[in-house]
Design a protein around this motif. Structure first.
Motif, PDB file in Angstrom:
ATOM      1  N   GLY A 109      -1.150   7.653  13.782  1.00 46.56           N
ATOM      2  CA  GLY A 109      -1.507   7.995  12.415  1.00 46.56           C
ATOM      3  C   GLY A 109      -0.863   7.075  11.402  1.00 46.56           C
ATOM      4  N   VAL A 110      -1.612   6.773  10.351  1.00 50.48           N
ATOM      5  CA  VAL A 110      -1.124   5.902   9.281  1.00 50.48           C
ATOM      6  C   VAL A 110      -1.477   6.551   7.951  1.00 50.48           C
ATOM      7  N   GLY A 111      -0.452   6.887   7.180  1.00 56.94           N
ATOM      8  CA  GLY A 111      -0.666   7.482   5.871  1.00 56.94           C
ATOM      9  C   GLY A 111      -0.217   6.549   4.767  1.00 56.94           C
TER      10      GLY A 111
ATOM     11  N   SER B 113       4.132   6.729  -4.198  1.00 55.02           N
ATOM     12  CA  SER B 113       5.552   6.785  -3.830  1.00 55.02           C
ATOM     13  C   SER B 113       6.010   5.509  -3.126  1.00 55.02           C
ATOM     14  N   ASP B 114       5.086   4.555  -2.952  1.00 55.49           N
ATOM     15  CA  ASP B 114       5.388   3.238  -2.393  1.00 55.49           C
ATOM     16  C   ASP B 114       5.956   3.294  -0.974  1.00 55.49           C
TER      17      ASP B 114
ATOM     18  N   ALA C 239       7.505  10.300  13.997  1.00 52.60           N
ATOM     19  CA  ALA C 239       6.995   9.715  12.753  1.00 52.60           C
ATOM     20  C   ALA C 239       8.113   9.067  11.958  1.00 52.60           C
ATOM     21  N   ALA C 240       7.715   8.138  11.098  1.00 52.83           N
ATOM     22  CA  ALA C 240       8.654   7.481  10.181  1.00 52.83           C
ATOM     23  C   ALA C 240       7.928   7.149   8.890  1.00 52.83           C
ATOM     24  N   ASP C 241       8.642   7.282   7.778  1.00 53.00           N
ATOM     25  CA  ASP C 241       8.151   6.856   6.473  1.00 53.00           C
ATOM     26  C   ASP C 241       8.929   5.608   6.102  1.00 53.00           C
ATOM     27  N   LEU C 242       8.190   4.525   5.811  1.00 54.41           N
ATOM     28  CA  LEU C 242       8.799   3.206   5.670  1.00 54.41           C
ATOM     29  C   LEU C 242       8.322   2.485   4.415  1.00 54.41           C
ATOM     30  N   ARG C 243       9.142   1.561   3.968  1.00 56.51           N
ATOM     31  CA  ARG C 243       8.811   0.750   2.798  1.00 56.51           C
ATOM     32  C   ARG C 243       9.293  -0.678   3.046  1.00 56.51           C
ATOM     33  N   LEU C 244       8.553  -1.629   2.506  1.00 56.87           N
ATOM     34  CA  LEU C 244       8.962  -3.034   2.468  1.00 56.87           C
ATOM     35  C   LEU C 244       8.759  -3.531   1.042  1.00 56.87           C
ATOM     36  N   ARG C 245       9.751  -4.184   0.478  1.00 56.43           N
ATOM     37  CA  ARG C 245       9.590  -4.741  -0.876  1.00 56.43           C
ATOM     38  C   ARG C 245       8.608  -5.897  -0.884  1.00 56.43           C
ATOM     39  N   SER C 246       8.564  -6.648   0.213  1.00 53.36           N
ATOM     40  CA  SER C 246       7.750  -7.862   0.252  1.00 53.36           C
ATOM     41  C   SER C 246       6.288  -7.612   0.631  1.00 53.36           C
ATOM     42  N   ARG C 247       5.940  -6.382   0.952  1.00 51.04           N
ATOM     43  CA  ARG C 247       4.564  -6.063   1.331  1.00 51.04           C
ATOM     44  C   ARG C 247       4.107  -4.827   0.570  1.00 51.04           C
ATOM     45  N   SER C 248       2.831  -4.814   0.235  1.00 50.54           N
ATOM     46  CA  SER C 248       2.263  -3.659  -0.461  1.00 50.54           C
ATOM     47  C   SER C 248       2.029  -2.525   0.541  1.00 50.54           C
ATOM     48  N   VAL C 249       1.824  -1.341   0.004  1.00 48.77           N
ATOM     49  CA  VAL C 249       1.474  -0.195   0.840  1.00 48.77           C
ATOM     50  C   VAL C 249       0.192  -0.524   1.613  1.00 48.77           C
ATOM     51  N   GLY C 250      -0.762  -1.150   0.947  1.00 47.02           N
ATOM     52  CA  GLY C 250      -2.013  -1.523   1.611  1.00 47.02           C
ATOM     53  C   GLY C 250      -1.800  -2.475   2.773  1.00 47.02           C
ATOM     54  N   GLN C 251      -0.953  -3.475   2.587  1.00 49.06           N
ATOM     55  CA  GLN C 251      -0.680  -4.430   3.665  1.00 49.06           C
ATOM     56  C   GLN C 251       0.014  -3.750   4.845  1.00 49.06           C
ATOM     57  N   MET C 252       0.985  -2.895   4.536  1.00 42.03           N
ATOM     58  CA  MET C 252       1.691  -2.190   5.608  1.00 42.03           C
ATOM     59  C   MET C 252       0.740  -1.267   6.369  1.00 42.03           C
ATOM     60  N   ALA C 253      -0.070  -0.517   5.636  1.00 40.58           N
ATOM     61  CA  ALA C 253      -1.002   0.412   6.271  1.00 40.58           C
ATOM     62  C   ALA C 253      -2.031  -0.337   7.108  1.00 40.58           C
ATOM     63  N   GLN C 254      -2.485  -1.464   6.608  1.00 44.58           N
ATOM     64  CA  GLN C 254      -3.464  -2.254   7.349  1.00 44.58           C
ATOM     65  C   GLN C 254      -2.871  -2.756   8.664  1.00 44.58           C
TER      66      GLN C 254
END
Length: 189
Positions: free
Chosen positions: A167-169, A174-175, A143-158
């Motif tokens: 799995g996708v959480g 917490s962004d 597993a990995a917890d990731l963030r992108l400034r240029s994409r929303s959590v919704g876009q990344m999860a989608q």
């Protein structure tokens, strides 16, 4: 086929890797058949860690094979920074991260918040938050917890959920987005 130095990488393969303008990073899962049609000869992963200050920009798959030295680099990069422990990161998780990044057509690297977690780190985080699983897939390098400034959590999860490969959480508060190679499931908001 061997190159002149006996390295086991073809000249054509290296040229393709370095000359590629669009990196084709796709998983090989049966559920991702539609995405595979655009598959190519190389897969790439780009990340940085705010905790360690390290950056990773690595082609880890060339002409149908994982590059062991690069996987070792990824294992080190995704280590538990609190105690410097490493484990083998599951290549399925690496493929999911890479494929989701490609689907989003993101230029920036992922910010890695958490990759592998030692049992001690997981217990400490679990004591602080009810959102940390006792048997987290972080403990096994899946597993990995990731963030992108240029994409929303919704876009990344989608993007990750579109792969239908793990799995996708969503952790909007917490962004960040959790991606793993476990059973296909989604949670969070």
């Amino acid at each position: 086929m061997m190159d002149g130095n006996g390295l086991g990488v073809t000249r054509r393969g290296l040229l393709a890797a370095f000359a590629a303008t669009a990196v084709a990073a796709t998983p090989y899962y049966a559920n991702a058949a539609g995405f595979l049609r655009g598959g190519g000869d190389i897969r790439r992963l780009r990340m940085y860690s705010g905790r360690t200050g390290e950056r990773l920009d690595a082609i880890y798959w060339i002409e149908g094979r994982y590059v062991p030295e690069v996987l070792h680099e990824i294992n080190h990069f995704m280590r538990d920074w609190r105690d410097n422990r490493t484990t083998s990161i599951d290549t399925r998780t690496i493929d999911i991260m890479s494929a989701a990044h490609r689907l989003m057509d993101a230029e920036e690297p992922y910010a890695l918040l958490s990759g592998y977690r030692s049992p001690q780190t997981n217990a400490m985080l679990r004591a602080r938050s009810r959102n940390v699983a006792r048997n987290s897939l972080h403990l096994t390098g899946e597993a990995a917890d990731l963030r992108l400034r240029s994409r929303s959590v919704g876009q990344m999860a989608q993007a990750a959920a579109a792969l239908n490969s793990g799995g996708v959480g969503r952790y909007s508060g917490s962004d960040f987005v959790h991606m793993d190679c476990g059973p296909v499931r989604t949670w969070g908001s």
